[in-house]
Design a protein around this motif. Structure first.
Motif, PDB file in Angstrom:
ATOM      1  N   ASP A   1       3.917  20.205  -2.674  1.00  0.00           N
ATOM      2  CA  ASP A   1       5.000  18.892  -4.226  1.00  0.00           C
ATOM      3  C   ASP A   1       5.430  17.816  -3.692  1.00  0.00           C
ATOM      4  OD1 ASP A   1       4.241  21.873  -5.809  1.00  0.00           O
ATOM      5  OD2 ASP A   1       6.940  22.039  -5.256  1.00  0.00           O
ATOM      6  N   ASN A   2       5.822  18.286  -1.900  1.00  0.00           N
ATOM      7  CA  ASN A   2       5.767  16.803  -1.495  1.00  0.00           C
ATOM      8  C   ASN A   2       5.091  16.334  -1.246  1.00  0.00           C
ATOM      9  OD1 ASN A   2       8.889  17.174  -1.629  1.00  0.00           O
ATOM     10  ND2 ASN A   2       9.039  17.421   0.826  1.00  0.00           N
ATOM     11  N   LEU A   3       3.642  16.226  -0.537  1.00  0.00           N
ATOM     12  CA  LEU A   3       2.749  16.242  -0.686  1.00  0.00           C
ATOM     13  C   LEU A   3       2.026  15.502  -1.467  1.00  0.00           C
ATOM     14  CD1 LEU A   3       0.374  15.400   2.102  1.00  0.00           C
ATOM     15  CD2 LEU A   3      -0.310  17.696   1.201  1.00  0.00           C
ATOM     16  N   THR A   4       1.822  15.832  -3.316  1.00  0.00           N
ATOM     17  CA  THR A   4       1.340  15.567  -3.608  1.00  0.00           C
ATOM     18  C   THR A   4       2.450  14.690  -4.458  1.00  0.00           C
ATOM     19  OG1 THR A   4       1.024  18.525  -4.749  1.00  0.00           O
ATOM     20  CG2 THR A   4       1.530  16.251  -6.456  1.00  0.00           C
ATOM     21  N   ALA A   5       3.666  14.595  -3.536  1.00  0.00           N
ATOM     22  CA  ALA A   5       4.226  13.421  -3.905  1.00  0.00           C
ATOM     23  C   ALA A   5       3.997  12.027  -3.676  1.00  0.00           C
ATOM     24  CB  ALA A   5       5.697  13.555  -3.895  1.00  0.00           C
ATOM     25  N   TYR A   6       3.729  12.614  -2.181  1.00  0.00           N
ATOM     26  CA  TYR A   6       3.340  10.928  -1.004  1.00  0.00           C
ATOM     27  C   TYR A   6       2.064  10.360  -2.054  1.00  0.00           C
ATOM     28  CZ  TYR A   6       7.572  12.064   2.125  1.00  0.00           C
ATOM     29  OH  TYR A   6       8.454  12.830   2.387  1.00  0.00           O
ATOM     30  N   LEU A   7       1.499  11.432  -2.036  1.00  0.00           N
ATOM     31  CA  LEU A   7      -0.085  10.928  -2.279  1.00  0.00           C
ATOM     32  C   LEU A   7      -0.602   9.437  -3.580  1.00  0.00           C
ATOM     33  CD1 LEU A   7      -2.577  14.168  -1.663  1.00  0.00           C
ATOM     34  CD2 LEU A   7      -2.477  12.099  -0.641  1.00  0.00           C
TER      35      LEU A   7
ATOM     36  N   ALA B   1       0.749   6.959  -2.492  1.00  0.00           N
ATOM     37  CA  ALA B   1       0.442   6.769  -1.376  1.00  0.00           C
ATOM     38  C   ALA B   1      -0.840   5.236  -1.962  1.00  0.00           C
ATOM     39  CB  ALA B   1      -0.579   7.338  -0.862  1.00  0.00           C
ATOM     40  N   PRO B   2      -1.276   5.303  -3.137  1.00  0.00           N
ATOM     41  CA  PRO B   2      -1.517   3.994  -3.222  1.00  0.00           C
ATOM     42  C   PRO B   2      -1.414   2.688  -3.036  1.00  0.00           C
ATOM     43  CG  PRO B   2      -2.884   5.021  -4.313  1.00  0.00           C
ATOM     44  CD  PRO B   2      -1.441   5.951  -3.319  1.00  0.00           C
ATOM     45  N   MET B   3       0.473   3.061  -3.780  1.00  0.00           N
ATOM     46  CA  MET B   3       1.259   1.509  -4.128  1.00  0.00           C
ATOM     47  C   MET B   3       1.301   1.153  -3.222  1.00  0.00           C
ATOM     48  SD  MET B   3       1.798   0.423  -7.111  1.00  0.00           S
ATOM     49  CE  MET B   3       2.258  -1.059  -6.458  1.00  0.00           C
TER      50      MET B   3
ATOM     51  N   VAL C   1      -0.046   1.727   0.246  1.00  0.00           N
ATOM     52  CA  VAL C   1      -0.674   0.915   1.144  1.00  0.00           C
ATOM     53  C   VAL C   1      -0.662  -0.584   0.547  1.00  0.00           C
ATOM     54  CG1 VAL C   1      -2.748   1.231   1.730  1.00  0.00           C
ATOM     55  CG2 VAL C   1      -2.021   3.289   1.594  1.00  0.00           C
ATOM     56  N   LEU C   2      -0.751  -0.523  -0.810  1.00  0.00           N
ATOM     57  CA  LEU C   2      -1.256  -1.904  -1.663  1.00  0.00           C
ATOM     58  C   LEU C   2       0.399  -3.122  -1.602  1.00  0.00           C
ATOM     59  CD1 LEU C   2      -2.948  -1.395  -4.940  1.00  0.00           C
ATOM     60  CD2 LEU C   2      -4.239  -1.911  -2.830  1.00  0.00           C
ATOM     61  N   LEU C   3       1.085  -2.219  -1.526  1.00  0.00           N
ATOM     62  CA  LEU C   3       2.313  -3.240  -1.060  1.00  0.00           C
ATOM     63  C   LEU C   3       2.177  -3.663   0.625  1.00  0.00           C
ATOM     64  CD1 LEU C   3       5.760  -1.698  -2.829  1.00  0.00           C
ATOM     65  CD2 LEU C   3       4.284  -4.038  -2.896  1.00  0.00           C
ATOM     66  N   GLY C   4       2.225  -2.822   1.105  1.00  0.00           N
ATOM     67  CA  GLY C   4       2.267  -2.992   2.926  1.00  0.00           C
ATOM     68  C   GLY C   4       1.179  -4.020   3.270  1.00  0.00           C
ATOM     69  N   VAL C   5       0.063  -3.409   2.285  1.00  0.00           N
ATOM     70  CA  VAL C   5      -1.076  -4.540   3.203  1.00  0.00           C
ATOM     71  C   VAL C   5      -1.311  -5.703   2.753  1.00  0.00           C
ATOM     72  CG1 VAL C   5      -3.973  -4.783   3.029  1.00  0.00           C
ATOM     73  CG2 VAL C   5      -2.621  -2.504   3.951  1.00  0.00           C
ATOM     74  N   PHE C   6      -1.007  -6.219   1.116  1.00  0.00           N
ATOM     75  CA  PHE C   6      -0.689  -7.315   0.620  1.00  0.00           C
ATOM     76  C   PHE C   6       1.041  -8.143   0.536  1.00  0.00           C
ATOM     77  CE2 PHE C   6      -3.959  -5.114  -1.333  1.00  0.00           C
ATOM     78  CZ  PHE C   6      -5.349  -6.225  -0.805  1.00  0.00           C
ATOM     79  N   VAL C   7       2.127  -7.007   0.729  1.00  0.00           N
ATOM     80  CA  VAL C   7       2.909  -7.821   0.580  1.00  0.00           C
ATOM     81  C   VAL C   7       4.486  -7.922   2.685  1.00  0.00           C
ATOM     82  CG1 VAL C   7       5.154  -7.544  -0.915  1.00  0.00           C
ATOM     83  CG2 VAL C   7       3.740  -7.520  -1.511  1.00  0.00           C
ATOM     84  N   MET C   8       3.431  -6.493   2.070  1.00  0.00           N
ATOM     85  CA  MET C   8       4.985  -6.461   3.735  1.00  0.00           C
ATOM     86  C   MET C   8       4.795  -6.731   5.135  1.00  0.00           C
ATOM     87  SD  MET C   8       7.903  -4.922   2.568  1.00  0.00           S
ATOM     88  CE  MET C   8       7.885  -4.067   0.815  1.00  0.00           C
TER      89      MET C   8
END
Lengths: 446, 316
Positions: free
Chosen positions: B29-35, B38-40, B42-49
């Motif tokens: 369940d946790n894995l599903t939640a993380y998955l 994840a896209p958001m 990753v996107l926030l990490g790459v383009f903002v953080m």
């Protein structure tokens, strides 16, 4: 001159380009590459008057057709997004191989290591042809970093002979001192036409008043060795008073439609006199030809009427080669062909400009000597004999210093500070810039 | 719920045999939640953080694209914070926002209330009319208003009707900021009106009807029904309006070039101007000023959130 076009038109292109620049930093970038056996070099030209773009395009095509080793990729960049685009290109390692650089921007670029030294790239004979006073504009510590293209004085007085005569003034005897200038402006001001126009916004005043700063005090508002500010010299108070009188006396438009570099208000008959750069001659000839017969030019009035004192700085443009270019030799080859080669090429340029700009090479002068248009042009004669010889080089210090003084003039004009307070503030600001940018002792040595 | 069940089961000592399977389910369940996030992330990490962290790192250097960058520590932060011009620009940004946002919201609220009372066809026409300025480009509006403010422009023509001398709107230090605020309001109120209209239509008519039965007048209805129920929408409009208004760049750029004497130099214009200089000093200075502006804007948003506390609407 760095700021050259109609403020409005520029601002529009700026806003559009600025929004695009964010998403498209990399596009239009430079950097040499090879294509079909030819070395392709990128050439960025800052956008000037329309005829200049046409001229550059014609010459680049001619260069590309003249040989089969080098191809020049010619790109025009708007003036007020120039810095942003150049920095973005530099950051991405895609700076253009060849670019237009103003005399004023050379020192900072050399200090930062952006420009390739041209001595090894161009033959010594190419530099021998440059007039002596211009040689120093491109030389630092004995090395040459740019090849000059032209010089143009920043301040000349344009006036309407017909309106002067109608106001009972002698058109053959234009104002020589600041007092006379105010008298003329007063007499020429009517409900429909203002007597005069001159810069009134700090960004324009910053550079367009350099000549008059020299005129008032014999120096700029900073010590020669850039160690401290020198803006509180009482002679500057007279300069600020002149601007203030013209503005607050209602002798000039209070909401000008265009910036200093644009002569449109004069061309459209809204003002009877104008302080403008020599380039306005080209604009009048191209856009307002019916004004030519009613217009005369004179050196800008001097503080005490002495017309041999400096009233204008000599700005202008050069071509430089990027220090990181992978094809410096090919880039230099293009620069040499265009600016230092056949004198007929540059003679054609000055002819196209309506003789509103001035040559930097002896051989081009000789090529123009036989041209009846050049020798008979009344504007060219006055400007080249009465203004250019007394013109000084543009200062090499950071724009922040020029802007601090420009802001002082504007504050005085618009009454946000008294003249001594405005100058005191400029002085403090200049000292601050000197301290923060560690300028003391860094003035360029020619 | 599945997550809660598995937690409860895992905590129970009476089901030892079931533990591994349920832990496995929880992990899944946790894995599903993380998955799913994840896209958001990753996107926030790459383009903002990452860009933000890297900018902070870069701001400790005097950046040059030709020479090795020079480490200067927090020097540029000191320079920006010491700069009277920087604080002046923040002040101008705040003044501009104060001129534009409340005025815009009041006008929009009045217009929305008016449109609400109209018949469907007239309301549709009014909505289109009101929204029109929002689709006009800022550049075009700036040029339009610049012409209106000329010495012989239409605004001064109106003044001449009451025998008032022309005012140099864009070239006098006290008038320039209000003068550029007018197109700012004009450009923004269309969308604000539509948002407020939607919120107004969401308030059940029965509230007003019962208030009227109790004898509440227009202002009492506005004070006790309309405004409390619009709170969340108003909060949204204030926060977005303020942060957008403080960052205004195009109007001063086109209409006044930041002048006269810096009277319209908004923070973004100030940063934009300091970036125009070609020196490494200017590059680092404008970068640091942008980072500090980010802090200032964040602080202002927090203040607004504190002032107008967001609640869940009574009506749900």
């Amino acid at each position: 001159m760095p700021r050259r076009r109609s403020t409005l038109a520029l601002a529009i292109s700026a806003a559009v380009a600025a929004s695009l620049a964010l998403s498209a930093c990399g596009s239009g970038g430079g950097g040499a590459r090879t294509e079909g056996g030819k070395t392709v070099i990128t050439f960025w030209q800052q956008k000037f008057e329309d005829y200049q773009q046409a001229w550059f395009k014609k010459q680049v095509d001619a260069f590309n057709a003249s040989q089969d080793k080098v191809k020049v990729d010619y790109q025009v960049q708007p003036a007020d997004t120039w810095a942003q685009k150049l920095k973005a290109a530099q950051a991405a390692g895609k700076a253009p191989d060849v670019q237009t650089t103003s005399y004023g921007n050379i020192p900072a670029a050399v200090t930062n290591g952006e420009l390739a030294e041209l001595d090894g790239l161009l033959p010594a004979s190419a530099f021998d042809d440059i007039k002596d006073n211009v040689k120093s504009f491109v030389t630092f510590n004995g090395k040459r970093y740019a090849y000059p293209m032209l010089v143009e004085p920043s301040t000349v007085l344009y006036y309407r002979t017909d309106l002067a005569a109608a106001a009972g003034l002698d058109p053959k005897n234009p104002p020589k001192s600041w007092d006379e200038l105010v008298q003329w402006s007063t007499k020429l001001t009517t409900p429909k036409v203002k007597g005069m126009t001159i810069a009134s916004a700090a960004p324009d005043l910053a550079w367009s008043s350099w000549g008059l700063q020299y005129n008032a005090c014999g120096h700029l508002p900073i010590a020669d060795d850039w160690s401290k500010a020198n803006a509180t010299d009482p002679c500057y108070e007279k300069l600020l008073q002149l601007y203030k009188t013209l503005y607050q006396g209602g002798l000039m438009p209070k909401t000008p439609k265009v910036g200093y570099a644009d002569g449109a208000s004069y061309g459209q008959g809204e003002v009877a006199m104008m302080a403008g750069g020599s380039w306005v001659v080209g604009q009048l000839k191209a856009e307002f030809p019916n004004m030519i017969s009613k217009t005369a030019v004179a050196p800008f009035p001097s503080i005490d009427g002495d017309q041999t004192k400096t009233t204008a700085t000599l700005g202008g443009w050069t071509l430089t080669v990027d220090a990181k270019s992978k094809a410096k030799q090919q880039a230099a080859q293009f620069v040499q062909w265009l600016l230092a080669g056949d004198p007929a090429i540059m003679a054609d340029f000055f002819k196209t400009s309506g003789f509103s700009k001035y040559t930097v090479r002896t051989s081009v002068d000789q090529a123009l000597a036989g041209n009846p248009d050049a020798s008979s042009d009344p504007f060219m004669k006055t400007i080249s004999t009465k203004v250019v010889p007394y013109g000084k080089q543009e200062p090499a210090y950071p724009y922040d210093i020029a802007l601090a003084f420009g802001t002082a003039v504007e504050s005085a004009m618009k009454g946000t500070a008294s003249i001594p307070d405005a100058l005191k503030k400029a002085d403090e600001k200049i000292n601050d810039v000197i301290k923060k940018q560690s300028l003391a002792g860094t003035q360029p040595r020619r | 719920m599945a997550l809660l069940d598995s937690n409860r089961a895992a905590a129970s000592p009476k089901a030892p045999g079931a533990v591994p399977r349920r832990v496995g389910a929880r992990r899944q369940d946790n894995l599903t939640a993380y998955l799913m996030i994840a896209p958001m992330v990753v996107l926030l990490g790459v383009f903002v953080m990452w860009p933000l962290a890297y900018s902070v790192y870069l701001s400790t250097f005097e950046i040059s694209f030709y020479k090795a960058p020079k480490f200067v520590g927090a020097q540029f932060y000191k320079y920006v914070l010491e700069s009277a011009d920087f604080w002046h620009s923040i002040l101008i940004g705040l003044s501009y926002a104060l001129l534009v946002v409340p005025t815009g919201i009041v006008i929009a609220l009045l217009l929305a209330s008016f449109i609400k009372t109209l018949s469907k066809r007239v309301a549709a026409f009014m909505k289109v009319t009101v929204y029109l300025p929002a689709v006009v480009s800022t550049v075009i509006a700036s040029v339009l208003f610049t012409f209106m403010y000329q010495d012989a422009g239409v605004v001064n023509w109106f003044l001449s009707l009451i025998n008032h001398a022309p005012i140099a709107w864009l070239n006098s230090p006290q008038w320039a900021l209000p003068a550029i605020a007018v197109p700012g309001i004009w450009l923004g109120f269309g969308i604000t009106t539509l948002i407020l209209l939607a919120a107004l239509l969401d308030i059940p008519d029965s509230y007003y009807e019962s208030a009227m039965l109790d004898g509440a007048n227009f202002f009492q209805r506005l004070r006790y029904i309309t405004i409390p129920l619009l709170k969340n929408v108003l909060l949204y409009l204030f926060v977005t309006g303020f942060t957008l208004a403080i960052q205004m760049l195009d109007l001063p750029l086109i209409m006044t070039n930041g002048g006269p004497t810096g009277a319209t130099t908004t923070p973004n214009f100030y940063i934009f101007n300091s970036f125009r200089e070609l020196t490494p000093y200017a590059t680092s200075y404008s970068l640091t000023a942008s980072l500090l502006l980010f802090v200032v804007l964040g602080a202002i948003s927090i203040v607004i959130f504190r002032l107008i506390r967001s609640d869940k609407a009574v009506d749900g």
